[in-house]
Design a protein around this motif. Structure first.
Motif, PDB file in Angstrom:
ATOM      1  N   ALA A  33       4.373 -12.830 -25.700  1.00  0.00           N
ATOM      2  CA  ALA A  33       3.207 -12.291 -24.992  1.00  0.00           C
ATOM      3  C   ALA A  33       3.254 -10.771 -24.954  1.00  0.00           C
ATOM      4  CB  ALA A  33       3.150 -12.852 -23.571  1.00  0.00           C
ATOM      5  N   ASN A  34       4.426 -10.222 -24.688  1.00  0.00           N
ATOM      6  CA  ASN A  34       4.551  -8.766 -24.659  1.00  0.00           C
ATOM      7  C   ASN A  34       4.324  -8.147 -26.034  1.00  0.00           C
ATOM      8  OD1 ASN A  34       5.001  -8.335 -21.915  1.00  0.00           O
ATOM      9  ND2 ASN A  34       7.199  -8.727 -22.085  1.00  0.00           N
ATOM     10  N   VAL A  35       4.791  -8.803 -27.081  1.00  0.00           N
ATOM     11  CA  VAL A  35       4.555  -8.308 -28.436  1.00  0.00           C
ATOM     12  C   VAL A  35       3.061  -8.275 -28.743  1.00  0.00           C
ATOM     13  CG1 VAL A  35       4.834  -8.798 -30.905  1.00  0.00           C
ATOM     14  CG2 VAL A  35       6.790  -9.029 -29.368  1.00  0.00           C
ATOM     15  N   LEU A  36       2.372  -9.379 -28.454  1.00  0.00           N
ATOM     16  CA  LEU A  36       0.951  -9.473 -28.785  1.00  0.00           C
ATOM     17  C   LEU A  36       0.109  -8.561 -27.904  1.00  0.00           C
ATOM     18  CD1 LEU A  36       0.672 -13.335 -29.311  1.00  0.00           C
ATOM     19  CD2 LEU A  36       0.725 -11.558 -31.077  1.00  0.00           C
ATOM     20  N   SER A  44      -3.807 -16.781 -28.863  1.00  0.00           N
ATOM     21  CA  SER A  44      -3.372 -15.385 -28.924  1.00  0.00           C
ATOM     22  C   SER A  44      -2.883 -14.984 -30.308  1.00  0.00           C
ATOM     23  CB  SER A  44      -2.283 -15.141 -27.878  1.00  0.00           C
ATOM     24  OG  SER A  44      -2.783 -15.373 -26.574  1.00  0.00           O
ATOM     25  N   THR A  45      -2.161 -15.872 -30.994  1.00  0.00           N
ATOM     26  CA  THR A  45      -1.705 -15.534 -32.341  1.00  0.00           C
ATOM     27  C   THR A  45      -2.863 -15.523 -33.327  1.00  0.00           C
ATOM     28  OG1 THR A  45      -1.013 -17.863 -32.596  1.00  0.00           O
ATOM     29  CG2 THR A  45       0.705 -16.237 -32.087  1.00  0.00           C
ATOM     30  N   ALA A  46      -3.836 -16.421 -33.120  1.00  0.00           N
ATOM     31  CA  ALA A  46      -5.021 -16.406 -33.986  1.00  0.00           C
ATOM     32  C   ALA A  46      -5.776 -15.103 -33.813  1.00  0.00           C
ATOM     33  CB  ALA A  46      -5.928 -17.594 -33.658  1.00  0.00           C
ATOM     34  N   LYS A  47      -5.982 -14.688 -32.581  1.00  0.00           N
ATOM     35  CA  LYS A  47      -6.754 -13.470 -32.330  1.00  0.00           C
ATOM     36  C   LYS A  47      -6.029 -12.219 -32.820  1.00  0.00           C
ATOM     37  CE  LYS A  47      -9.669 -15.097 -28.540  1.00  0.00           C
ATOM     38  NZ  LYS A  47     -10.101 -14.895 -27.141  1.00  0.00           N
ATOM     39  N   ALA A  48      -4.712 -12.226 -32.801  1.00  0.00           N
ATOM     40  CA  ALA A  48      -3.977 -11.076 -33.331  1.00  0.00           C
ATOM     41  C   ALA A  48      -4.284 -10.884 -34.815  1.00  0.00           C
ATOM     42  CB  ALA A  48      -2.477 -11.256 -33.110  1.00  0.00           C
ATOM     43  N   GLY A  49      -4.259 -11.985 -35.574  1.00  0.00           N
ATOM     44  CA  GLY A  49      -4.588 -11.895 -36.991  1.00  0.00           C
ATOM     45  C   GLY A  49      -6.025 -11.488 -37.217  1.00  0.00           C
ATOM     46  N   LEU A  50      -6.945 -12.088 -36.456  1.00  0.00           N
ATOM     47  CA  LEU A  50      -8.365 -11.770 -36.618  1.00  0.00           C
ATOM     48  C   LEU A  50      -8.659 -10.326 -36.235  1.00  0.00           C
ATOM     49  CD1 LEU A  50      -9.909 -15.073 -35.233  1.00  0.00           C
ATOM     50  CD2 LEU A  50      -9.732 -14.369 -37.628  1.00  0.00           C
ATOM     51  N   ALA A  55      -8.769 -10.519 -26.396  1.00  0.00           N
ATOM     52  CA  ALA A  55      -7.477 -10.994 -26.887  1.00  0.00           C
ATOM     53  C   ALA A  55      -6.365 -10.645 -25.910  1.00  0.00           C
ATOM     54  CB  ALA A  55      -7.186 -10.390 -28.262  1.00  0.00           C
ATOM     55  N   MET A  56      -6.400  -9.422 -25.372  1.00  0.00           N
ATOM     56  CA  MET A  56      -5.368  -9.026 -24.412  1.00  0.00           C
ATOM     57  C   MET A  56      -5.462  -9.834 -23.123  1.00  0.00           C
ATOM     58  SD  MET A  56      -4.714  -4.927 -24.738  1.00  0.00           S
ATOM     59  CE  MET A  56      -6.416  -4.366 -24.694  1.00  0.00           C
ATOM     60  N   ALA A  57      -6.677 -10.187 -22.724  1.00  0.00           N
ATOM     61  CA  ALA A  57      -6.836 -11.007 -21.521  1.00  0.00           C
ATOM     62  C   ALA A  57      -6.193 -12.373 -21.704  1.00  0.00           C
ATOM     63  CB  ALA A  57      -8.319 -11.156 -21.187  1.00  0.00           C
ATOM     64  N   ALA A 117       4.009 -25.493 -33.930  1.00  0.00           N
ATOM     65  CA  ALA A 117       2.667 -25.797 -34.413  1.00  0.00           C
ATOM     66  C   ALA A 117       1.611 -24.907 -33.773  1.00  0.00           C
ATOM     67  CB  ALA A 117       2.337 -27.262 -34.148  1.00  0.00           C
ATOM     68  N   SER A 118       1.898 -24.357 -32.613  1.00  0.00           N
ATOM     69  CA  SER A 118       0.938 -23.498 -31.920  1.00  0.00           C
ATOM     70  C   SER A 118       1.113 -22.021 -32.234  1.00  0.00           C
ATOM     71  CB  SER A 118       1.062 -23.702 -30.401  1.00  0.00           C
ATOM     72  OG  SER A 118       0.804 -25.041 -30.045  1.00  0.00           O
ATOM     73  N   ASP A 119       2.192 -21.687 -32.872  1.00  0.00           N
ATOM     74  CA  ASP A 119       2.484 -20.299 -33.222  1.00  0.00           C
ATOM     75  C   ASP A 119       1.967 -20.048 -34.633  1.00  0.00           C
ATOM     76  OD1 ASP A 119       3.526 -17.840 -33.899  1.00  0.00           O
ATOM     77  OD2 ASP A 119       5.614 -18.347 -33.445  1.00  0.00           O
ATOM     78  N   LEU A 120       0.833 -19.377 -34.750  1.00  0.00           N
ATOM     79  CA  LEU A 120       0.179 -19.205 -36.046  1.00  0.00           C
ATOM     80  C   LEU A 120       0.680 -17.987 -36.807  1.00  0.00           C
ATOM     81  CD1 LEU A 120      -3.487 -20.101 -35.002  1.00  0.00           C
ATOM     82  CD2 LEU A 120      -1.553 -21.605 -35.533  1.00  0.00           C
ATOM     83  N   ILE A 121       1.700 -17.347 -36.295  1.00  0.00           N
ATOM     84  CA  ILE A 121       2.277 -16.180 -36.986  1.00  0.00           C
ATOM     85  C   ILE A 121       3.688 -16.463 -37.466  1.00  0.00           C
ATOM     86  CG2 ILE A 121       3.027 -13.772 -36.705  1.00  0.00           C
ATOM     87  CD1 ILE A 121       0.637 -13.344 -34.877  1.00  0.00           C
ATOM     88  N   HIS A 122       4.568 -16.901 -36.593  1.00  0.00           N
ATOM     89  CA  HIS A 122       5.975 -17.123 -36.972  1.00  0.00           C
ATOM     90  C   HIS A 122       6.438 -18.561 -36.753  1.00  0.00           C
ATOM     91  CE1 HIS A 122       6.919 -13.106 -38.184  1.00  0.00           C
ATOM     92  NE2 HIS A 122       6.783 -12.569 -36.984  1.00  0.00           N
ATOM     93  N   ALA A 123       5.516 -19.485 -36.550  1.00  0.00           N
ATOM     94  CA  ALA A 123       5.831 -20.917 -36.463  1.00  0.00           C
ATOM     95  C   ALA A 123       6.962 -21.217 -35.473  1.00  0.00           C
ATOM     96  CB  ALA A 123       6.179 -21.471 -37.843  1.00  0.00           C
ATOM     97  N   GLY A 124       6.981 -20.504 -34.352  1.00  0.00           N
ATOM     98  CA  GLY A 124       7.961 -20.782 -33.303  1.00  0.00           C
ATOM     99  C   GLY A 124       9.341 -20.207 -33.535  1.00  0.00           C
ATOM    100  N   ASP A 125       9.469 -19.298 -34.501  1.00  0.00           N
ATOM    101  CA  ASP A 125      10.778 -18.716 -34.833  1.00  0.00           C
ATOM    102  C   ASP A 125      11.044 -17.503 -33.942  1.00  0.00           C
ATOM    103  OD1 ASP A 125      12.954 -17.366 -36.042  1.00  0.00           O
ATOM    104  OD2 ASP A 125      12.479 -18.259 -37.989  1.00  0.00           O
ATOM    105  N   ARG A 126      11.860 -17.702 -32.909  1.00  0.00           N
ATOM    106  CA  ARG A 126      12.165 -16.618 -31.966  1.00  0.00           C
ATOM    107  C   ARG A 126      12.771 -15.407 -32.661  1.00  0.00           C
ATOM    108  NH1 ARG A 126      16.477 -14.482 -30.354  1.00  0.00           N
ATOM    109  NH2 ARG A 126      17.676 -16.056 -31.475  1.00  0.00           N
ATOM    110  N   ALA A 127      13.683 -15.635 -33.595  1.00  0.00           N
ATOM    111  CA  ALA A 127      14.362 -14.527 -34.276  1.00  0.00           C
ATOM    112  C   ALA A 127      13.373 -13.662 -35.053  1.00  0.00           C
ATOM    113  CB  ALA A 127      15.441 -15.075 -35.212  1.00  0.00           C
TER     114      ALA A 127
END
Length: 481
Positions: free
Chosen positions: A121-124, A49-55, A98-100, A187-197
């Motif tokens: 998920a809600n953000v993306l 999902s994070t990859a597709k958001a960037g793409l 991507a939304m699916a 490692a799976s978060d390709l946008i914020h590297a797991g940073d909740r804040a």
């Protein structure tokens, strides 16, 4: 610098659960496909999902870049330049697929009681939905992810906007929680590297985008915009961007293909002249970090930065020549579009210009401070040398003082800061394309500026019963009065 590596996107059955009108046989095939992943994990869905958001940011940005005249086609009267109808089925599909995926992550996050994954998920989901809404207006959402309904109804353009806002508000609620038992996997978060804040700040950034979009309506609330910016980014380090690629940044691929004479990525005369001093009488050093200096054989005194007129094609001295590199192009040497540059979703610089616009009527001093901060942030992001940055900021045509600040200046600078970003198309429409010297492309098939896209052929063929009919490309969205 982000590491580039190859990774496998997890393909899940949920990705097919969209409104695309796929027949029953497609789902039957999925149910018996031995290579299909039947149970996806939250980290796998997060990576996808994070990859597709960037793409998707790239896909939408590249398709609207000529409409806002960042880019131009070297061929005269090219469809992308002159507002001809174009079938954007591929882009529509990419956004809904991507939304699916995100919708599957959302359901699993709820099942496993993870507030962090649910918030992301809600953000993306909101981000992709916002782009659908901005490009086409009315669209399926409330019935979009029902696998038994292949002809979902279209929610009105304002209803889709409201759904996007609801998703963002829900994301803020979830991401504000600090007690999640299942936390984001870095490692799976390709946008914020797991940073909740940082995800919480991005939720507020997208909320500010949504709120500033309705400046032409009676519902506009500047105070709410400023509250969102207060809770959002505090520096360039917070920016949301995706920099994990199979090979390289997609814009860099466009640039490298151009260098190999596979034509694409030509910069528009409008954008180049916006920066090179022709339009405003002030040379903007960011141009040196966006594109490479033009070289014209045998003419060393020729202007160093030359754009291509939208609709006119590559015409230098009255002749066409697509093999001589005598114009400006997207550059793989730029910090914005290099091999390793992130595909930017939203930035601190953009947020400062949103703040400047929102504060303009009530607090001119705050607006002016934000305006200057937006320029500085964008220049720093582009790695403009400090001396050149400060000289530009000190120029009296930029440093006009709070009492002389205008919305025109804010939009002028934001146009540079949102270079190649999908959001530029929204700003152009809100601003009624009033950038200085901005004109219709040559040979335009429309008599006024484009306001939306035609619904894709793929969607009309599979869900034609619900696709709004007779929607002209010049008809305005509900917020674009």
């Amino acid at each position: 610098m982000h590491k580039i590596y190859k990774y496998s996107l997890i393909i899940i059955a949920g990705a097919a659960l969209t409104l695309q009108g796929c027949g029953k046989e497609y789902f039957d095939e999925l149910s018996t496909n031995p290579n299909q992943v039947s149970v996806a994990t939250l980290p796998a869905l997060l990576a996808t999902s994070t990859a597709k958001a960037g793409l998707n940011s790239f896909t939408v940005g590249s398709n609207v870049s000529s409409y806002v005249q960042y880019t131009a086609n070297p061929t005269a009267a090219a469809a992308s330049d002159i507002y001809e109808t174009i079938d954007y089925t591929g882009m529509w599909d990419a956004l809904y697929f991507a939304m699916a995926d995100v919708n599957e992550m959302k359901k699993l996050a709820i099942k496993q009681s993870s507030s962090e994954y649910l918030g992301v998920a809600n953000v993306l989901l909101a981000y992709n939905l916002m782009m659908i809404n901005d490009l086409w207006g009315a669209a399926p959402y409330s019935e979009a992810f029902n696998s038994s309904n292949f002809t979902p109804k279209y929610d009105s353009d304002q209803a889709v906007y409201t759904s996007s806002m609801t998703l963002i508000d829900e994301a803020i609620t979830e991401l504000a929680k600090t007690t999640a038992t299942i936390k984001l996997t870095g490692a799976s978060d390709l946008i914020h590297a797991g940073d909740r804040a940082k995800w919480l700040k991005t939720a507020y950034a997208l909320k500010a985008r949504l709120l500033i979009k309705v400046t032409k309506t009676t519902t506009f609330n500047a105070t709410a915009v400023l509250a969102a910016t207060n809770n959002s980014y505090s520096s360039n380090a917070d920016d949301a961007g995706m920099a994990t690629f199979v090979l390289r940044n997609n814009w860099a691929t466009v640039s490298r293909n151009n260098a190999a004479l596979s034509l694409g990525g030509w910069l528009s005369e409008q954008f180049v002249d916006h920066l090179n001093g022709k339009t405003y009488g002030l040379f903007d050093p960011r141009i040196k970090k966006i594109t490479d200096v033009t070289v014209v054989p045998g003419n060393p005194t020729y202007p160093l930065y030359i754009g291509t007129v939208n609709g006119a094609g590559n015409r230098i001295n009255g002749t066409f020549n697509n093999t001589t590199k005598d114009e400006n192009y997207i550059s793989f040497n730029s910090p914005w579009t290099s091999d390793t540059s992130p595909l930017l979703i939203v930035t601190f610089a953009e947020l400062k210009f949103i703040e400047a616009e929102a504060a303009f009527s009530s607090d001119r001093a705050r607006a002016y401070t934000a305006y200057l901060a937006g320029i500085r942030a964008n220049m720093d992001k582009l790695q403009v040398p400090t001396t050149e940055r400060d000289a530009y900021l000190a120029d009296t045509r930029v440093a006009v003082g709070s009492s002389n600040l205008t919305l025109d200046l804010i939009f002028k600078e934001k146009y540079v800061a949102t270079y190649l970003n999908p959001e530029a198309f929204n700003d152009a429409r809100r601003y009624d394309y009033k950038y200085k010297d901005f004109t219709l492309p040559q040979s335009s098939v429309l008599t006024s500026f484009i306001r939306r896209l035609d619904y894709p052929l793929g969607e009309r063929s599979k869900n034609g019963v619900n696709v709004p009919a007779g929607v002209a490309r010049t008809s305005k969205l509900w917020w674009d009065l």
